[in-house]
Design an enzyme around this catalytic site. Structure first.
Site, PDB file in Angstrom:
ATOM      1  N   GLY A 218       0.839  -1.200   0.000  1.00 31.81           N
ATOM      2  CA  GLY A 218       0.000   0.000   0.000  1.00 31.81           C
ATOM      3  C   GLY A 218       0.871   1.245   0.000  1.00 31.81           C
TER       4      GLY A 218
ATOM      5  N   ALA B  25       1.657   3.409  -2.117  1.00 33.72           N
ATOM      6  CA  ALA B  25       1.206   4.647  -2.771  1.00 33.72           C
ATOM      7  C   ALA B  25       0.112   5.348  -1.964  1.00 33.72           C
ATOM      8  CB  ALA B  25       0.693   4.330  -4.175  1.00 33.72           C
TER       9      ALA B  25
ATOM     10  N   ARG C  21     -13.317   0.090   3.792  1.00 32.38           N
ATOM     11  CA  ARG C  21     -14.739  -0.238   3.799  1.00 32.38           C
ATOM     12  C   ARG C  21     -15.469   0.688   2.842  1.00 32.38           C
ATOM     13  NH1 ARG C  21     -18.683  -1.698   8.737  1.00 32.38           N
ATOM     14  NH2 ARG C  21     -16.742  -2.115   9.779  1.00 32.38           N
TER      15      ARG C  21
ATOM     16  N   ASP D 166      -2.738   3.239  19.170  1.00 29.70           N
ATOM     17  CA  ASP D 166      -3.642   3.297  20.329  1.00 29.70           C
ATOM     18  C   ASP D 166      -2.828   3.578  21.598  1.00 29.70           C
ATOM     19  OD1 ASP D 166      -5.900   2.251  18.651  1.00 29.70           O
ATOM     20  OD2 ASP D 166      -4.495   0.603  18.484  1.00 29.70           O
TER      21      ASP D 166
ATOM     22  N   HIS E 108      -7.373  -3.760  17.730  1.00 25.81           N
ATOM     23  CA  HIS E 108      -7.321  -2.386  17.229  1.00 25.81           C
ATOM     24  C   HIS E 108      -8.701  -2.048  16.661  1.00 25.81           C
ATOM     25  CE1 HIS E 108      -6.218   1.300  15.295  1.00 25.81           C
ATOM     26  NE2 HIS E 108      -6.663   0.824  14.146  1.00 25.81           N
TER      27      HIS E 108
HETATM   28  P1  NAI Z   1      -5.068   4.494   1.503  1.00 28.25           P
HETATM   29  O1  NAI Z   1      -6.383   4.074   0.929  1.00 28.25           O
HETATM   30  O2  NAI Z   1      -4.593   5.897   1.378  1.00 28.25           O
HETATM   31  O3  NAI Z   1      -3.917   3.573   0.886  1.00 28.25           O
HETATM   32  C1  NAI Z   1      -4.031   2.189   0.783  1.00 28.25           C
HETATM   33  C2  NAI Z   1      -3.112   1.748  -0.332  1.00 28.25           C
HETATM   34  O4  NAI Z   1      -3.148   0.324  -0.356  1.00 28.25           O
HETATM   35  C3  NAI Z   1      -3.542   2.238  -1.706  1.00 28.25           C
HETATM   36  O5  NAI Z   1      -2.420   2.762  -2.398  1.00 28.25           O
HETATM   37  C4  NAI Z   1      -4.070   0.968  -2.367  1.00 28.25           C
HETATM   38  O6  NAI Z   1      -3.875   0.968  -3.776  1.00 28.25           O
HETATM   39  C5  NAI Z   1      -3.202  -0.081  -1.682  1.00 28.25           C
HETATM   40  N1  NAI Z   1      -3.703  -1.451  -1.743  1.00 28.25           N
HETATM   41  C6  NAI Z   1      -4.989  -1.881  -1.734  1.00 28.25           C
HETATM   42  N2  NAI Z   1      -5.023  -3.218  -1.871  1.00 28.25           N
HETATM   43  C7  NAI Z   1      -3.750  -3.639  -1.935  1.00 28.25           C
HETATM   44  C8  NAI Z   1      -3.142  -4.912  -2.102  1.00 28.25           C
HETATM   45  N3  NAI Z   1      -3.869  -6.022  -2.239  1.00 28.25           N
HETATM   46  N4  NAI Z   1      -1.782  -4.981  -2.151  1.00 28.25           N
HETATM   47  C9  NAI Z   1      -1.034  -3.859  -2.049  1.00 28.25           C
HETATM   48  N5  NAI Z   1      -1.560  -2.631  -1.916  1.00 28.25           N
HETATM   49  C10 NAI Z   1      -2.895  -2.521  -1.858  1.00 28.25           C
HETATM   50  O7  NAI Z   1      -5.121   4.024   3.039  1.00 28.25           O
HETATM   51  P2  NAI Z   1      -4.212   4.488   4.247  1.00 28.25           P
HETATM   52  O8  NAI Z   1      -4.801   5.693   4.867  1.00 28.25           O
HETATM   53  O9  NAI Z   1      -2.786   4.506   3.824  1.00 28.25           O
HETATM   54  O10 NAI Z   1      -4.483   3.284   5.278  1.00 28.25           O
HETATM   55  C11 NAI Z   1      -4.050   1.962   4.988  1.00 28.25           C
HETATM   56  C12 NAI Z   1      -4.668   0.984   5.965  1.00 28.25           C
HETATM   57  O11 NAI Z   1      -4.200   1.237   7.289  1.00 28.25           O
HETATM   58  C13 NAI Z   1      -6.190   1.032   6.046  1.00 28.25           C
HETATM   59  O12 NAI Z   1      -6.658  -0.315   6.119  1.00 28.25           O
HETATM   60  C14 NAI Z   1      -6.446   1.728   7.353  1.00 28.25           C
HETATM   61  O13 NAI Z   1      -7.701   1.363   7.893  1.00 28.25           O
HETATM   62  C15 NAI Z   1      -5.307   1.180   8.177  1.00 28.25           C
HETATM   63  N6  NAI Z   1      -4.977   1.938   9.394  1.00 28.25           N
HETATM   64  C16 NAI Z   1      -4.580   1.213  10.497  1.00 28.25           C
HETATM   65  C17 NAI Z   1      -4.233   1.838  11.663  1.00 28.25           C
HETATM   66  C18 NAI Z   1      -3.800   1.038  12.868  1.00 28.25           C
HETATM   67  O14 NAI Z   1      -3.592   1.657  13.923  1.00 28.25           O
HETATM   68  N7  NAI Z   1      -3.643  -0.279  12.803  1.00 28.25           N
HETATM   69  C19 NAI Z   1      -4.285   3.306  11.782  1.00 28.25           C
HETATM   70  C20 NAI Z   1      -4.665   3.986  10.567  1.00 28.25           C
HETATM   71  C21 NAI Z   1      -5.005   3.306   9.421  1.00 28.25           C
END
Ligand code: NAI
Length: 326
Positions: free
Chosen positions: A11, A13, A92, A159, A187
């Site tokens: 992910g 990008a 989601r 968290d 989480h």
């Molecule tokens: P985003 O939507 O900006 O980026 C996600 C990236 O993952 C996109 O570039 C997308 O093309 C890519 N992607 C989707 N499916 C993929 C796959 N099969 N293989 C490789 N890349 C793939 O999302 P963001 O804001 O960067 O968040 C990423 C994740 O982190 C989300 O699931 C979010 O809920 C989670 N998150 C977790 C936190 C935690 O504390 N554990 C805190 C904040 C976010």
């Protein structure tokens, strides 16, 4: 010069990737004398955007950045990696139930677990950030039977850091005064931030604060709901703070936790505090590249009810993805 460490980021990008990659390349994660090779994975439609990020990484001329791979193939991204940050996940969408989200992400983390099993370093340290992080980590772990299950972890550190600041602000101290905090469980909004073993300047935090109403009506819900509050305020989910937490998690795992303190990591439960067969937020100390769950903490009825509730949710998530496990 040390041998470069290979770090995969999926992910790459995305939003979190945009904060994370530059800090890894600057040495914030593995130290100021440790070169890194970034192995970046995203899905095919995101590769042009990923290329833009790589152009910017080039333009930083980071002295520690010894190479960059960009790909849409997990087996290329995970080849020989020492650290894998699994950030990419399916968000989601409108009308999507929790069950649909688990299913969509289950497919992603099944494939990535298998690819790690096949091509990653046998000592790879895996951190799952993409949500639902604990269950995604569980799925990847179960699909990587040749790797040590202990090396699959989920991110609870955001968290943990959120809770540290709430306690520091409540008591009028610097965050560095707050130690031994734990965020048990998932989480998600069932997580349980526990101040009963935490210390502020060496004094028990719960006794010092001595405010049950604040604990129940403010502290716990604020930490549990912080992600949603940030989405409401920013229109986007937390990204820089999530990247920062990922850096903290891996830095402590690789380089150790300070004496007299611990951190929260989501790690496989093997009976500790009565929980099993899920990835659960536990207090851990780290040394020589290994973590250990802090054992023997007393658990009050108040804490137990909350720990059991988050365990129940994780068990239900696990049962919902059972069919994806090899
Ligand atoms: P985003 O939507 O900006 O980026 C996600 C990236 O993952 C996109 O570039 C997308 O093309 C890519 N992607 C989707 N499916 C993929 C796959 N099969 N293989 C490789 N890349 C793939 O999302 P963001 O804001 O960067 O968040 C990423 C994740 O982190 C989300 O699931 C979010 O809920 C989670 N998150 C977790 C936190 C935690 O504390 N554990 C805190 C904040 C976010």
């Amino acid at each position: 010069m040390k041998k470069p460490v290979r770090v995969a980021v999926t992910g790459a990008a995305g939003q979190i990737g945009y904060s994370l990659l530059f800090r890894i390349a600057s040495g914030a994660m593995l130290g100021p004398d440790q070169p890194v090779i970034l192995q970046l994975l995203d899905i095919t439609p995101s590769l042009p955007a990923l290329n833009g990020v790589v152009m910017e990484l080039d333009d930083c001329a980071f002295p520690l950045l010894a190479g960059i791979v960009q790909t849409d193939d997990p087996k290329v991204a995970f080849k020989d990696v020492d650290v894998a940050l699994l950030v990419g996940a399916r968000p989601r969408g409108p009308g999507m139930e929790r069950k649909d989200l688990l299913e969509a992400n289950g497919a992603i983390f099944t494939a990535q677990g298998r690819a790690l099993n096949e091509v990653a370093s046998r000592d790879v340290k895996v951190l799952v950030v993409g949500n639902p992080a604990n269950t995604n980590a569980y799925i990847a772990m179960k699909n990587a039977p040749d790797l040590n299950p202990a090396n699959f972890t989920a991110m609870m550190r955001l968290d943990h850091n959120r809770a540290l600041t709430q306690i520091a602000q409540k008591t009028g101290n610097a965050v560095t005064a707050v130690k031994k905090l734990t965020v048990w469980g998932n989480h998600s909004s069932t997580q349980y931030p526990d101040i009963f073993h935490a210390e502020v300047n060496g004094k028990n935090a719960a006794e010092l604060i001595n405010d049950q109403k604040w604990l129940e009506a403010e502290f716990i819900p604020t930490v549990q709901q912080r992600g949603a509050a940030i989405i409401k305020a920013r229109g986007l989910s937390s990204a820089a703070s999530a990247a920062n937490a990922a850096i903290d998690h891996i830095r402590n795992w690789v380089l150790g936790t300070p004496e007299g303190d611990w951190v929260t990591m989501g790690v496989p439960a093997n009976g500790e505090y009565g929980y099993n067969d899920i990835i659960f937020g536990y207090p851990v100390t780290c040394k020589d590249g290994k973590y250990e769950i802090v054992q023997g903490l007393s658990v009050s009825d108040f804490s137990r009810a909350r720990m059991d509730a988050t365990y129940k949710e994780l068990s239900e998530e696990r049962d919902a993805v059972k069919h994806l496990l090899s």
